[in-house]
Design an enzyme around this catalytic site. Structure first.
Site, mmCIF file in Angstrom:
data_model
loop_
_atom_site.group_PDB
_atom_site.id
_atom_site.type_symbol
_atom_site.label_atom_id
_atom_site.label_comp_id
_atom_site.label_asym_id
_atom_site.label_seq_id
_atom_site.Cartn_x
_atom_site.Cartn_y
_atom_site.Cartn_z
ATOM 1 N N SER A 1 0.795 -1.227 0.000
ATOM 2 C CA SER A 1 0.000 0.000 0.000
ATOM 3 C C SER A 1 0.821 1.267 0.000
ATOM 4 O O SER A 1 0.288 2.353 -0.265
ATOM 5 C CB SER A 1 -0.898 0.009 1.236
ATOM 6 O OG SER A 1 -0.111 0.110 2.419
ATOM 7 N N GLY A 2 2.093 1.164 0.344
ATOM 8 C CA GLY A 2 2.909 2.357 0.535
ATOM 9 C C GLY A 2 3.025 2.755 1.986
ATOM 10 O O GLY A 2 3.670 3.751 2.316
ATOM 11 N N GLY A 3 2.398 1.960 2.881
ATOM 12 C CA GLY A 3 2.477 2.207 4.309
ATOM 13 C C GLY A 3 3.502 1.305 4.979
ATOM 14 O O GLY A 3 4.062 0.391 4.369
ATOM 15 N N VAL A 4 3.716 1.546 6.264
ATOM 16 C CA VAL A 4 4.756 0.830 6.986
ATOM 17 C C VAL A 4 4.396 -0.641 7.205
ATOM 18 O O VAL A 4 5.275 -1.516 7.175
ATOM 19 C CB VAL A 4 5.052 1.537 8.334
ATOM 20 C CG1 VAL A 4 3.861 1.476 9.276
ATOM 21 C CG2 VAL A 4 6.284 0.954 8.994
ATOM 22 N N ASP A 5 3.121 -0.958 7.408
ATOM 23 C CA ASP A 5 2.737 -2.338 7.710
ATOM 24 C C ASP A 5 3.053 -3.281 6.551
ATOM 25 O O ASP A 5 3.683 -4.328 6.735
ATOM 26 C CB ASP A 5 1.249 -2.422 8.065
ATOM 27 C CG ASP A 5 0.906 -1.682 9.340
ATOM 28 O OD1 ASP A 5 1.779 -1.611 10.224
ATOM 29 O OD2 ASP A 5 -0.218 -1.171 9.452
ATOM 30 N N SER A 6 2.608 -2.927 5.360
ATOM 31 C CA SER A 6 2.844 -3.813 4.224
ATOM 32 C C SER A 6 4.326 -3.862 3.859
ATOM 33 O O SER A 6 4.824 -4.888 3.394
ATOM 34 C CB SER A 6 2.005 -3.386 3.012
ATOM 35 O OG SER A 6 2.329 -2.076 2.589
ATOM 36 N N CYS B 1 -15.016 -4.726 1.231
ATOM 37 C CA CYS B 1 -13.993 -4.692 0.185
ATOM 38 C C CYS B 1 -13.067 -5.902 0.233
ATOM 39 O O CYS B 1 -12.689 -6.448 -0.814
ATOM 40 C CB CYS B 1 -13.181 -3.409 0.318
ATOM 41 S SG CYS B 1 -11.834 -3.232 -0.869
ATOM 42 N N GLY C 1 -0.565 -6.617 5.107
ATOM 43 C CA GLY C 1 -0.001 -6.209 6.387
ATOM 44 C C GLY C 1 -1.017 -6.156 7.504
ATOM 45 O O GLY C 1 -0.821 -5.424 8.484
ATOM 46 N N CYS D 1 -10.568 4.455 2.457
ATOM 47 C CA CYS D 1 -9.593 4.746 1.392
ATOM 48 C C CYS D 1 -10.169 5.615 0.287
ATOM 49 O O CYS D 1 -9.461 6.455 -0.271
ATOM 50 C CB CYS D 1 -9.031 3.445 0.818
ATOM 51 S SG CYS D 1 -10.203 2.470 -0.153
#
Length: 338
Positions: free
Chosen positions: A10-15, A90, A114, A181
């Site tokens: 996603s561009g986030g830290v988790d993924s 979703c 993530g 989102c």
């Protein structure tokens, strides 16, 4: 030969941390960014993470599927006086099917995200208490879960932030995204207004039908809401019912919001084969860590939940998720309560 896995990047830290952990476990990871057409830095950040990790990067345009499966039902629910839960809708219909399509194209069996949850032999389980996201995943099917891996299930968010720093991930300090989102500004009522899905103004009334004031349209309100009503009186007011047939919002002092019986539809059984008699469980009726004890009973094509302690404002359109310890037994969409 390494096992191929497709990760929602996603561009986030988790993924980003999930991708790193999967690489360390020996998977051949491909990152897939799901593009919903809103721009922002997500795609660039996801590409930067993939480049930093040296993994293939793909982009899938999911706008049409999101509109059909999530956005249109979201708008229809609010117009009907319900409060929808778009992420839970979703996941099984748009997000994970997109990941599985790419996995099939690449000849892989597994997909990953993530999310903070666990899967064992196709059974969904809770993640660590501080960050558990099993509630939002409880509409996934057994078939889907058989081929999912959630590498963050045994971590807390603070630990993941620390790993991101340790791994030198470029989005290590990126703030979490808490909004829906497709509504990045967080104002769902304005989003509905912009799309022409607003509802007309009407009356706030009490339980006897006495008019207390004017509301802005039923899509602005949800059961149990106590803020932003703009009505003064002898006590604080709460939304106790939404009546789309008469375009009225019923207000009370909140003492009538407790419900001992909740009715659900479209049950999705994950940790049990089905329901052919009473089943003692704990229940989450909203996206929080709060669970209450209850007993499930078959009710036609749906399920009846008898709560040991009345639950506050079970809300039509939200999800009831049933747990047997850490195992997600199943879920159902809330339709009514009494």
């Amino acid at each position: 030969m390494k096992e191929t896995i497709v990760l929602g990047l996603s561009g986030g830290v988790d993924s980003a941390v999930a991708a790193t952990l999967l690489k360390e476990q020996g998977f051949a990871v491909t990152g897939l960014y799901l593009d919903i057409g809103l721009g922002g830095t997500g795609r660039e950040d996801a590409a930067a993470v993939a480049d930093r990790l040296g993994i293939p990067f793909r982009v899938a345009d999911i706008r049409a599927d999101l509109e059909r499966q999530v956005c249109a039902p979201f708008a229809a629910a609010y117009r009907a006086g319900r409060t929808p839960l778009p992420c839970a809708q979703c996941n099984p219909t748009v997000k994970f099917p997109a990941l599985f399509r790419l996995a099939e194209e690449l000849g892989g069996r597994y997909v990953s995200t993530g999310h903070y949850a666990n899967v064992e032999n196709g059974v969904l389980k809770k993640g660590r208490p501080a960050n558990d996201q099993s509630y939002m995943l409880a509409r996934l099917s057994r078939k889907q879960l058989q081929n999912m891996i959630f590498p963050l299930g045994n971590y807390e968010k603070r630990q993941v932030r620390g790993l991101a720093q340790q791994f030198g991930i470029p989005v290590a300090d990126k703030p979490d995204s808490m909004e829906i989102c497709f509504i990045p500004h967080g104002d769902y009522a304005a989003w509905l207004d912009e799309r022409g899905f607003s509802t007309p103004e009407g009356d706030f009334v009490d339980k006897s039908g006495q008019v207390l004031g004017r509301h802005k349209g039923i899509h602005h309100y949800t059961l149990g809401q106590g803020r932003g009503l703009g009505v003064s009186g002898p006590h604080r007011y709460y939304v106790s019912a939404i009546l789309p047939q008469t375009n009225q919002v019923v207000l009370s002092d909140g003492s009538d919001l407790g419900r001992g019986t909740v009715f659900g539809t479209q049950p999705n059984w994950i940790g049990v084969e089905g329901l052919d008699g009473p089943l003692e469980v704990t229940v989450r009726l909203r996206h929080s860590r709060t669970e209450g004890e209850g007993v499930l009973y078959p009710e036609g094509e749906g399920v009846r939940i008898e709560m040991s302690t009345p639950a506050r404002a079970p809300t039509p359109g939200q999800l009831a998720v049933f747990y047997l310890g850490d195992v997600v037994a199943g879920s159902a969409w809330i339709v009514s309560s009494q």
